[in-house]
Design a protein around this motif. Structure first.
Motif, PDB file in Angstrom:
ATOM      1  N   SER A 215       9.435  66.165  -0.979  1.00  0.00           N
ATOM      2  CA  SER A 215       9.824  64.830  -1.412  1.00  0.00           C
ATOM      3  C   SER A 215       8.716  63.793  -1.313  1.00  0.00           C
ATOM      4  CB  SER A 215      11.024  64.350  -0.592  1.00  0.00           C
ATOM      5  OG  SER A 215      10.662  64.302   0.785  1.00  0.00           O
ATOM      6  N   ASP A 216       7.567  64.133  -0.706  1.00  0.00           N
ATOM      7  CA  ASP A 216       6.503  63.146  -0.568  1.00  0.00           C
ATOM      8  C   ASP A 216       5.150  63.828  -0.458  1.00  0.00           C
ATOM      9  OD1 ASP A 216       5.402  60.637  -0.455  1.00  0.00           O
ATOM     10  OD2 ASP A 216       6.243  60.095   1.490  1.00  0.00           O
ATOM     11  N   ILE A 217       4.103  63.032  -0.583  1.00  0.00           N
ATOM     12  CA  ILE A 217       2.755  63.559  -0.420  1.00  0.00           C
ATOM     13  C   ILE A 217       2.378  63.503   1.058  1.00  0.00           C
ATOM     14  CG2 ILE A 217       2.075  62.877  -2.739  1.00  0.00           C
ATOM     15  CD1 ILE A 217       0.518  60.571  -1.453  1.00  0.00           C
ATOM     16  N   PRO A 218       1.404  64.330   1.483  1.00  0.00           N
ATOM     17  CA  PRO A 218       0.981  64.295   2.883  1.00  0.00           C
ATOM     18  C   PRO A 218      -0.003  63.148   3.123  1.00  0.00           C
ATOM     19  CG  PRO A 218      -0.297  65.915   1.705  1.00  0.00           C
ATOM     20  CD  PRO A 218       0.717  65.373   0.722  1.00  0.00           C
TER      21      PRO A 218
ATOM     22  N   ALA B 289     -15.510  52.053  -3.532  1.00  0.00           N
ATOM     23  CA  ALA B 289     -16.432  53.164  -3.266  1.00  0.00           C
ATOM     24  C   ALA B 289     -16.387  53.477  -1.776  1.00  0.00           C
ATOM     25  CB  ALA B 289     -17.843  52.811  -3.702  1.00  0.00           C
ATOM     26  N   GLY B 290     -15.426  52.888  -1.066  1.00  0.00           N
ATOM     27  CA  GLY B 290     -15.309  53.059   0.372  1.00  0.00           C
ATOM     28  C   GLY B 290     -14.375  54.189   0.751  1.00  0.00           C
ATOM     29  N   ILE B 291     -13.782  54.062   1.920  1.00  0.00           N
ATOM     30  CA  ILE B 291     -12.880  55.078   2.459  1.00  0.00           C
ATOM     31  C   ILE B 291     -11.434  54.656   2.195  1.00  0.00           C
ATOM     32  CG2 ILE B 291     -12.047  56.164   4.584  1.00  0.00           C
ATOM     33  CD1 ILE B 291     -14.904  55.810   5.687  1.00  0.00           C
ATOM     34  N   VAL B 292     -10.629  55.606   1.729  1.00  0.00           N
ATOM     35  CA  VAL B 292      -9.188  55.389   1.577  1.00  0.00           C
ATOM     36  C   VAL B 292      -8.506  56.402   2.482  1.00  0.00           C
ATOM     37  CG1 VAL B 292      -7.240  55.371  -0.012  1.00  0.00           C
ATOM     38  CG2 VAL B 292      -9.493  54.595  -0.802  1.00  0.00           C
ATOM     39  N   HIS B 293      -7.730  55.915   3.432  1.00  0.00           N
ATOM     40  CA  HIS B 293      -7.129  56.783   4.453  1.00  0.00           C
ATOM     41  C   HIS B 293      -5.682  56.359   4.680  1.00  0.00           C
ATOM     42  CE1 HIS B 293      -7.134  59.294   8.107  1.00  0.00           C
ATOM     43  NE2 HIS B 293      -6.351  58.353   8.602  1.00  0.00           N
ATOM     44  N   ASP B 294      -4.800  57.339   4.764  1.00  0.00           N
ATOM     45  CA  ASP B 294      -3.402  57.069   5.092  1.00  0.00           C
ATOM     46  C   ASP B 294      -2.870  58.249   5.894  1.00  0.00           C
ATOM     47  OD1 ASP B 294      -0.709  56.526   5.301  1.00  0.00           O
ATOM     48  OD2 ASP B 294      -0.418  56.107   3.180  1.00  0.00           O
ATOM     49  N   SER B 295      -2.750  58.068   7.207  1.00  0.00           N
ATOM     50  CA  SER B 295      -2.214  59.140   8.050  1.00  0.00           C
ATOM     51  C   SER B 295      -0.746  58.904   8.381  1.00  0.00           C
ATOM     52  CB  SER B 295      -3.028  59.271   9.340  1.00  0.00           C
ATOM     53  OG  SER B 295      -2.987  58.062  10.061  1.00  0.00           O
TER      54      SER B 295
ATOM     55  N   GLY C   5     -23.004  62.799  -6.648  1.00  0.00           N
ATOM     56  CA  GLY C   5     -21.996  62.324  -5.710  1.00  0.00           C
ATOM     57  C   GLY C   5     -20.938  63.372  -5.473  1.00  0.00           C
ATOM     58  N   TRP C   6     -20.356  63.334  -4.251  1.00  0.00           N
ATOM     59  CA  TRP C   6     -19.347  64.307  -3.859  1.00  0.00           C
ATOM     60  C   TRP C   6     -18.214  63.562  -3.180  1.00  0.00           C
ATOM     61  CZ3 TRP C   6     -24.530  64.382  -3.210  1.00  0.00           C
ATOM     62  CH2 TRP C   6     -25.203  65.247  -4.077  1.00  0.00           C
ATOM     63  N   LEU C   7     -17.090  63.450  -3.878  1.00  0.00           N
ATOM     64  CA  LEU C   7     -15.927  62.743  -3.350  1.00  0.00           C
ATOM     65  C   LEU C   7     -15.036  63.756  -2.647  1.00  0.00           C
ATOM     66  CD1 LEU C   7     -14.495  59.978  -3.195  1.00  0.00           C
ATOM     67  CD2 LEU C   7     -13.241  60.649  -5.270  1.00  0.00           C
ATOM     68  N   MET C   8     -14.897  63.594  -1.324  1.00  0.00           N
ATOM     69  CA  MET C   8     -14.043  64.481  -0.530  1.00  0.00           C
ATOM     70  C   MET C   8     -12.618  63.936  -0.553  1.00  0.00           C
ATOM     71  SD  MET C   8     -14.087  65.358   3.544  1.00  0.00           S
ATOM     72  CE  MET C   8     -13.612  63.691   3.980  1.00  0.00           C
ATOM     73  N   ILE C   9     -11.676  64.820  -0.875  1.00  0.00           N
ATOM     74  CA  ILE C   9     -10.252  64.482  -0.876  1.00  0.00           C
ATOM     75  C   ILE C   9      -9.596  65.452   0.099  1.00  0.00           C
ATOM     76  CG2 ILE C   9      -8.182  64.235  -2.285  1.00  0.00           C
ATOM     77  CD1 ILE C   9     -10.338  64.134  -4.711  1.00  0.00           C
ATOM     78  N   LYS C  10      -9.286  64.956   1.295  1.00  0.00           N
ATOM     79  CA  LYS C  10      -8.743  65.805   2.363  1.00  0.00           C
ATOM     80  C   LYS C  10      -7.278  65.441   2.589  1.00  0.00           C
ATOM     81  CE  LYS C  10     -10.783  67.023   6.392  1.00  0.00           C
ATOM     82  NZ  LYS C  10     -11.393  66.812   7.721  1.00  0.00           N
ATOM     83  N   PHE C  11      -6.431  66.478   2.602  1.00  0.00           N
ATOM     84  CA  PHE C  11      -5.009  66.287   2.882  1.00  0.00           C
ATOM     85  C   PHE C  11      -4.710  66.712   4.307  1.00  0.00           C
ATOM     86  CE2 PHE C  11      -5.192  66.812  -1.737  1.00  0.00           C
ATOM     87  CZ  PHE C  11      -4.653  65.582  -2.092  1.00  0.00           C
ATOM     88  N   LEU C  12      -3.993  65.885   5.020  1.00  0.00           N
ATOM     89  CA  LEU C  12      -3.629  66.121   6.410  1.00  0.00           C
ATOM     90  C   LEU C  12      -2.219  66.682   6.450  1.00  0.00           C
ATOM     91  CD1 LEU C  12      -4.771  62.542   7.501  1.00  0.00           C
ATOM     92  CD2 LEU C  12      -6.189  64.609   7.359  1.00  0.00           C
ATOM     93  N   SER C  13      -2.019  67.766   7.132  1.00  0.00           N
ATOM     94  CA  SER C  13      -0.726  68.428   7.228  1.00  0.00           C
ATOM     95  C   SER C  13      -0.284  68.968   5.862  1.00  0.00           C
ATOM     96  CB  SER C  13       0.325  67.478   7.807  1.00  0.00           C
ATOM     97  OG  SER C  13       1.462  68.201   8.200  1.00  0.00           O
TER      98      SER C  13
ATOM     99  N   GLN D  93     -10.027  54.877  -7.605  1.00  0.00           N
ATOM    100  CA  GLN D  93      -8.769  54.284  -7.150  1.00  0.00           C
ATOM    101  C   GLN D  93      -7.793  55.406  -6.857  1.00  0.00           C
ATOM    102  OE1 GLN D  93      -6.735  51.766  -9.973  1.00  0.00           O
ATOM    103  NE2 GLN D  93      -6.506  53.389 -11.482  1.00  0.00           N
ATOM    104  N   VAL D  94      -6.806  55.114  -5.988  1.00  0.00           N
ATOM    105  CA  VAL D  94      -5.833  56.108  -5.567  1.00  0.00           C
ATOM    106  C   VAL D  94      -4.432  55.584  -5.880  1.00  0.00           C
ATOM    107  CG1 VAL D  94      -4.972  57.461  -3.623  1.00  0.00           C
ATOM    108  CG2 VAL D  94      -7.404  56.863  -3.739  1.00  0.00           C
ATOM    109  N   LEU D  95      -3.622  56.434  -6.510  1.00  0.00           N
ATOM    110  CA  LEU D  95      -2.253  56.098  -6.896  1.00  0.00           C
ATOM    111  C   LEU D  95      -1.316  57.203  -6.431  1.00  0.00           C
ATOM    112  CD1 LEU D  95      -3.123  55.440 -10.647  1.00  0.00           C
ATOM    113  CD2 LEU D  95      -2.945  53.686  -8.900  1.00  0.00           C
ATOM    114  N   THR D  96      -0.037  56.886  -6.295  1.00  0.00           N
ATOM    115  CA  THR D  96       0.964  57.921  -6.051  1.00  0.00           C
ATOM    116  C   THR D  96       2.039  57.836  -7.129  1.00  0.00           C
ATOM    117  OG1 THR D  96       2.307  56.520  -4.588  1.00  0.00           O
ATOM    118  CG2 THR D  96       0.614  57.905  -3.546  1.00  0.00           C
ATOM    119  N   LEU D  97       2.634  58.980  -7.395  1.00  0.00           N
ATOM    120  CA  LEU D  97       3.752  59.088  -8.331  1.00  0.00           C
ATOM    121  C   LEU D  97       4.839  59.919  -7.671  1.00  0.00           C
ATOM    122  CD1 LEU D  97       1.654  59.882 -11.508  1.00  0.00           C
ATOM    123  CD2 LEU D  97       3.085  57.866 -11.222  1.00  0.00           C
ATOM    124  N   LYS D  98       6.080  59.741  -8.123  1.00  0.00           N
ATOM    125  CA  LYS D  98       7.206  60.503  -7.575  1.00  0.00           C
ATOM    126  C   LYS D  98       7.855  61.353  -8.659  1.00  0.00           C
ATOM    127  CE  LYS D  98       8.165  57.209  -4.022  1.00  0.00           C
ATOM    128  NZ  LYS D  98       8.960  57.224  -2.849  1.00  0.00           N
ATOM    129  N   ASN D  99       8.686  62.282  -8.207  1.00  0.00           N
ATOM    130  CA  ASN D  99       9.496  63.145  -9.092  1.00  0.00           C
ATOM    131  C   ASN D  99       8.671  63.937 -10.091  1.00  0.00           C
ATOM    132  OD1 ASN D  99      11.830  62.225  -7.821  1.00  0.00           O
ATOM    133  ND2 ASN D  99      12.127  60.602  -9.279  1.00  0.00           N
TER     134      ASN D  99
END
Length: 186
Positions: A84-87, A46-52, A113-121, A170-176
Motif C-alpha cells: 500500500s505504500d513506498i518504503p 541537486a542535493g540529498i532527498v531523504h525520507d525514513s 554523474g551517478w545518482l544513488m537511489i537507495k530504498f530502506l526496508s 525531483q522526487v514524486l510519489t504516486l498511488k494505486n
C-alpha cells in the motif's frame, strides 16, 4: 439584496466543499479508482532527498517493476512497489567508483554523474526469485545513460542512475499502485 446574494454564494461554496470532501474520501477507499495526481516530495534539487518515515515496521516493501521514460525536458525513472505504500528512501549524487554492496566490487558506469537511489526496508526478491525482470537498463535517453542495481541485500535496495550530466532532479510519489518517481533534468 447584496447580502442575500452573498449568503447564497457562501452556501453554494460550503455545499461544494462538502460534496468534494465526500467524493475524495470515497475515491481513496476505492482501489479501482484512477491514480491521483503525484505528490511532490522534493522540488528540483541537486542535493540529498531523504525520507525514513516511510519504513514499514517489522516488514519490507517489494520492488515489482522499474521503468524509464523520456520527456521533453527530463528523463523519468519509476519504481513500482507491491503493498500500500513506498518504503523509506535516500537519493543523492555519489562519487565514483560505485560499489556493489555485498562484494564491494567496483561498478564502472558511463557519464559524469551517478545518482544513488537507495530504498530502506525493501527487497527485489521473493521466495528466492527476482521480482524485477531487468536489473540493468540502458534506456538511451538524453541524460539517463544507464540504470543498474548494486544492492538487494538485508532489506536494502540500491539503484544507480548513470547520467551524462549531474543535473537537478525531483522526487514524486504516486498511488494505486504505489510508485516513487525520480525525474532528472536533461
Amino acid at each position: 439584496m447584496h447580502q442575500l446574494l452573498m449568503s447564497r454564494v457562501l452556501l453554494l461554496a460550503i455545499t461544494a466543499c462538502f460534496v468534494t470532501a465526500c467524493t475524495n474520501n470515497k475515491k481513496t477507499e476505492d482501489a479501482t479508482a484512477p491514480s491521483p495526481l503525484p505528490t511532490t516530495i522534493s522540488n528540483w534539487t541537486a542535493g540529498i532527498v531523504h525520507d525514513s518515515t516511510r519504513i514499514p515496521p517489522a516488514t519490507f516493501a517489494i520492488v515489482q517493476d522499474v521503468r524509464t521514460a523520456r520527456h521533453d525536458d527530463h528523463d523519468r525513472i519509476v519504481f513500482e512497489f507491491s503493498g500500500s505504500d513506498i518504503p523509506g528512501f535516500h537519493i543523492e549524487y555519489v562519487d565514483e567508483p560505485v560499489r556493489e554492496c555485498g562484494s564491494g566490487k567496483a561498478v564502472y558506469l558511463p557519464g559524469d554523474g551517478w545518482l544513488m537511489i537507495k530504498f530502506l526496508s525493501a527487497r527485489m526478491h521473493k521466495n528466492g526469485n527476482s521480482t524485477v525482470s531487468q536489473r540493468d537498463l540502458e534506456p538511451n535517453h538524453p541524460n539517463l545513460l544507464r540504470l543498474t542495481t548494486v544492492c538487494d541485500f538485508e532489506n536494502y535496495v540500491t539503484w544507480i542512475a548513470s547520467v551524462a550530466s549531474p543535473n537537478k532532479f525531483q522526487v514524486l510519489t504516486l498511488k494505486n499502485p504505489p510508485r516513487l518517481v525520480v525525474d532528472i533534468k536533461n
